[in-house]
Design an enzyme around this catalytic site. Sequence first.
Site, PDB file in Angstrom:
ATOM      1  N   GLY A 300       0.815  -1.305  -0.020  1.00 43.56           N
ATOM      2  CA  GLY A 300       0.209   0.161  -0.034  1.00 43.56           C
ATOM      3  C   GLY A 300       0.908   1.077  -0.077  1.00 43.56           C
ATOM      4  N   SER A 301       0.203   2.338   0.827  1.00 47.77           N
ATOM      5  CA  SER A 301       1.063   3.623   0.469  1.00 47.77           C
ATOM      6  C   SER A 301       2.262   3.739   1.131  1.00 47.77           C
ATOM      7  CB  SER A 301      -0.090   4.692   1.362  1.00 47.77           C
ATOM      8  OG  SER A 301      -1.177   4.756   0.514  1.00 47.77           O
TER       9      SER A 301
END
Length: 599
Positions: A300-301
Amino acid sequence: MTLRRLFKRFQRDDDPFLYPGEEIRPARTKARVTLHGPGRKHVEIGRTRLVVAAGLFACAFSLVGFRLVDLMLLKGGEPPVSIARRAATAEYDEGRADIVDRNGILLATNLPTVNLYAKPNLIADPADAAKRLTEVLPDLAYKEVYDKLASGKKFVYIDRNLTPREQQDVNALGLVGVDFEDASRRIYPQGALAAHVVGATDLDNNGIAGIELTFNDKLNEGGKPLKLAVDIRVQAAVRDELLYAMEKFKAVGATGLVLDIQTGELVSMVSLPDYDPVHIGTAGQDQRFNKATLGVYEMGSTFKLFNTAMALESGKIGLNSRYDVENPIRVARFTIRDSHPEHGLMDVGQILVKSSNIGSVRMVLELGTEMQKAFLGKLGMLQPISIELPENGAPLYPNPWREVNTMTISFGHGIAVTPVHLARATAAMVNGGALPSVTLLKKDENYQVDGRAVISPQTSDIMRRLMRAVVEQGTAKKANVPGYRVGGKTGTAEKVSSAGGYARRAVMTSFVGAFPMDAPRYVILAVLDEPQPLKETYGFITSGWNAAPTAGRIVARIAPLLGVFPSFEPLTPAALPERRPAGILEAAATGRDADAIIE
């Protein structure tokens, strides 16, 4: 009668004359007894034996006395020196070597024990023997024991690692053809605490997982204990906090890492659920699976850290470069948007702090696919990490690497790596730009720090400040620990659904960061697998509500153990360069002074 005759009469008297009291005096002469014949011979033999025995006792006491004099007078000062020398050079007992943590705390050792075996060809009544054995060893099944005893073989094991009481009970049965052999059992005093690091052995004390398997031959040679980089105190704190988070957020699993950013030593590595190495045979597949080194996940981020560093290193994008984050990006039938929509333009720092997917995509589109692929390759994201564990996963990435992949990888989807990959690359972001070699073995005190330069020290300095801003102002506020200047990045990635595509409510949440950010020493990573929403999280399952506070609690507990002391002085601001020339990556890789090529 004359006097002469009277005297002669008294001499002839049978009762001699005695003075008063003389009858109770002891005799002046002792009576002698003289033996003749066989009696005399027996007495002489006894006397000879007594003389010989007395002589032997005299010799024995003389030897003891001489030895005491030798030790106490002639060599009185030598024993302490000799003992000390022997202690310093003593050889370790033969057998599998111990495994200890970085402070010498025992993680794996051997316990003397016995195995029970039988020679079925010598057993007259297998049924009776099996019945009697299972009565004193109730964990054994009668049929299994009977089949072994009735097999007619020359040798079979009945049971292993008997306790002293069990051995005594079996021995009391007096069974012919049943006996014991000396053995040793591998035990793990810390239980499941470091299971995925240490691993386990089989019944014959051969490694079958973890360090036990990797160094099986070396450990079987015996000798000095194998010292690991793990600090069992830190390991206990990390595991405890992850277990608490799993229970609180009803997660199905968790992973935690603490990495020394200079030496690459993994001070802690936790994968949950775990198992007791002694009972690895009964552990489930999910318990034995090492999520930290074998599992690969879309992170993810957290990947926006690398997207930002690549942009600053490229020379094409500066910290104040601004991008549209308001309008979603459409790719074929898909739309890339932000979970918390923003308006207008954002600069590079704001895009990271606010974790904008749209802004990250617009940045990478300006740099191109080849630059992204090369940069992630330089960070080691495209090949397995060299680590002392057999459980080692290989990253998954697209081939061919199309533009749509470039877009999603910028915010951590479309590429899967192990948590160790993520922690190692993050270390390079904050330690001045060098990618360390990761190890589970304790480094020697004279170890020379190695590491390949992947970003410039200037970019690393910017990344530290941006990561600190994420914790102070962005999505990771709950990871903040007063005094320890934690910096990092959150990540929430939807898991791939078994039906295809992504599962909207099944996510992996993570926080990766470092502390203290003014002089980083350790990278910390906390990952939760499928955390559930709570009332106190207002129904959210994103990492800022679960992984970030978990990481914060871990830092608060382990920082004092690691000798990191709190400081409340503000970080001094620094001038952030606007742009980097195109050759900055080459400069970092060759070790040239990056300042020399900054305009």
